[in-house]
Scaffold this motif. Structure first.
Motif, PDB file in Angstrom:
ATOM      1  N   ASN A 251      -2.561 -17.288  14.244  1.00 27.76           N
ATOM      2  CA  ASN A 251      -3.229 -17.726  15.467  1.00 27.76           C
ATOM      3  C   ASN A 251      -3.403 -19.241  15.395  1.00 27.76           C
ATOM      4  N   THR A 252      -2.395 -19.959  15.868  1.00 27.49           N
ATOM      5  CA  THR A 252      -2.422 -21.420  15.786  1.00 27.49           C
ATOM      6  C   THR A 252      -3.261 -22.063  16.888  1.00 27.49           C
ATOM      7  N   SER A 253      -3.740 -21.268  17.834  1.00 27.70           N
ATOM      8  CA  SER A 253      -4.561 -21.833  18.907  1.00 27.70           C
ATOM      9  C   SER A 253      -6.058 -21.678  18.645  1.00 27.70           C
ATOM     10  N   GLY A 254      -6.411 -21.021  17.560  1.00 34.40           N
ATOM     11  CA  GLY A 254      -7.823 -20.806  17.253  1.00 34.40           C
ATOM     12  C   GLY A 254      -8.462 -21.994  16.554  1.00 34.40           C
ATOM     13  N   SER A 255      -9.758 -22.091  16.674  1.00 30.09           N
ATOM     14  CA  SER A 255     -10.483 -23.210  16.069  1.00 30.09           C
ATOM     15  C   SER A 255     -10.443 -23.157  14.537  1.00 30.09           C
ATOM     16  N   LEU A 256     -10.437 -21.973  13.962  1.00 30.66           N
ATOM     17  CA  LEU A 256     -10.414 -21.852  12.502  1.00 30.66           C
ATOM     18  C   LEU A 256      -9.136 -22.462  11.922  1.00 30.66           C
ATOM     19  N   TYR A 257      -8.023 -22.286  12.603  1.00 27.73           N
ATOM     20  CA  TYR A 257      -6.745 -22.875  12.188  1.00 27.73           C
ATOM     21  C   TYR A 257      -6.883 -24.399  12.079  1.00 27.73           C
ATOM     22  N   ARG A 258      -7.500 -25.000  13.088  1.00 30.07           N
ATOM     23  CA  ARG A 258      -7.687 -26.459  13.087  1.00 30.07           C
ATOM     24  C   ARG A 258      -8.712 -26.877  12.034  1.00 30.07           C
ATOM     25  N   GLU A 259      -9.824 -26.154  11.958  1.00 27.69           N
ATOM     26  CA  GLU A 259     -10.876 -26.489  10.998  1.00 27.69           C
ATOM     27  C   GLU A 259     -10.370 -26.464   9.559  1.00 27.69           C
TER      28      GLU A 259
ATOM     29  N   GLY B 138      -7.326 -27.048   8.655  1.00 23.90           N
ATOM     30  CA  GLY B 138      -6.210 -27.979   8.481  1.00 23.90           C
ATOM     31  C   GLY B 138      -4.922 -27.285   8.074  1.00 23.90           C
ATOM     32  N   LEU B 139      -4.695 -26.103   8.600  1.00 30.60           N
ATOM     33  CA  LEU B 139      -3.548 -25.302   8.145  1.00 30.60           C
ATOM     34  C   LEU B 139      -2.196 -25.845   8.583  1.00 30.60           C
ATOM     35  N   LYS B 140      -2.151 -26.600   9.651  1.00 34.97           N
ATOM     36  CA  LYS B 140      -0.860 -27.123  10.110  1.00 34.97           C
ATOM     37  C   LYS B 140      -0.153 -27.871   8.982  1.00 34.97           C
ATOM     38  N   GLU B 141      -0.877 -28.714   8.301  1.00 34.87           N
ATOM     39  CA  GLU B 141      -0.299 -29.477   7.186  1.00 34.87           C
ATOM     40  C   GLU B 141      -0.177 -28.634   5.920  1.00 34.87           C
ATOM     41  N   LYS B 142      -1.178 -27.819   5.642  1.00 32.51           N
ATOM     42  CA  LYS B 142      -1.192 -27.028   4.408  1.00 32.51           C
ATOM     43  C   LYS B 142      -0.063 -25.998   4.365  1.00 32.51           C
ATOM     44  N   LEU B 143       0.351 -25.492   5.539  1.00 27.95           N
ATOM     45  CA  LEU B 143       1.400 -24.466   5.576  1.00 27.95           C
ATOM     46  C   LEU B 143       2.713 -24.944   4.986  1.00 27.95           C
ATOM     47  N   LYS B 144       2.969 -26.225   5.090  1.00 26.06           N
ATOM     48  CA  LYS B 144       4.240 -26.784   4.611  1.00 26.06           C
ATOM     49  C   LYS B 144       4.452 -26.546   3.123  1.00 26.06           C
ATOM     50  N   GLU B 145       3.353 -26.498   2.376  1.00 27.65           N
ATOM     51  CA  GLU B 145       3.427 -26.334   0.924  1.00 27.65           C
ATOM     52  C   GLU B 145       2.936 -24.975   0.440  1.00 27.65           C
ATOM     53  N   MET B 146       2.503 -24.119   1.365  1.00 24.79           N
ATOM     54  CA  MET B 146       1.848 -22.873   0.982  1.00 24.79           C
ATOM     55  C   MET B 146       2.855 -21.764   0.664  1.00 24.79           C
TER      56      MET B 146
END
Length: 120
Positions: free
Chosen positions: A59-67, A69-77
């Motif tokens: 769920n990339t539109s949820g506030s928890l995703y932004r809080e 910082g998963l957009k950047e973290k996913l690249k290395e996860m």
């Protein structure tokens, strides 16, 4: 009978449930994804359906995703960490998540739902 994770008051969850029931599929009650997040094995089935593309079940539109910082973290996860985070935070899972013994789907796109649930 299929499991459906979502939110009772979520119109998208209700729409998908009705859509698939009209196609002859049977569900139990909607499992509140906040209070009872899906298990790693269930999430793994959904991830397999989208060939490992994390953002397809996230769920990339949820506030928890932004809080978080998963957009950047996913690249290395790695996948194990990704699935563990989702299993601990149901609001990170794209809704609804529908689960059977051998497959699962996340989201509401009818073409994808048909491909997963009506063609096998």
């Amino acid at each position: 009978m299929l499991k459906i994770y979502g939110l009772n008051q979520c119109s998208t969850t209700q729409k998908v449930k009705s859509y698939l029931e009209d196609k002859g599929l049977e569900f139990g009650e909607i499992i509140d994804i906040r209070d009872n997040p899906p298990q790693v094995a269930e999430l793994s089935l959904a991830l397999k359906q989208v060939e490992g593309q994390y953002t397809k079940i996230l769920n990339t539109s949820g506030s928890l995703y932004r809080e978080m910082g998963l957009k950047e973290k996913l690249k290395e996860m790695d996948q194990t960490t990704f699935l563990k985070i989702l299993s601990e935070n149901g609001m990170l899972v794209k809704r609804p998540l529908i689960v059977a013994e051998d497959r699962a789907s996340a989201g509401s796109k009818e073409q994808f739902l048909d491909a997963v649930w009506l063609t096998k």
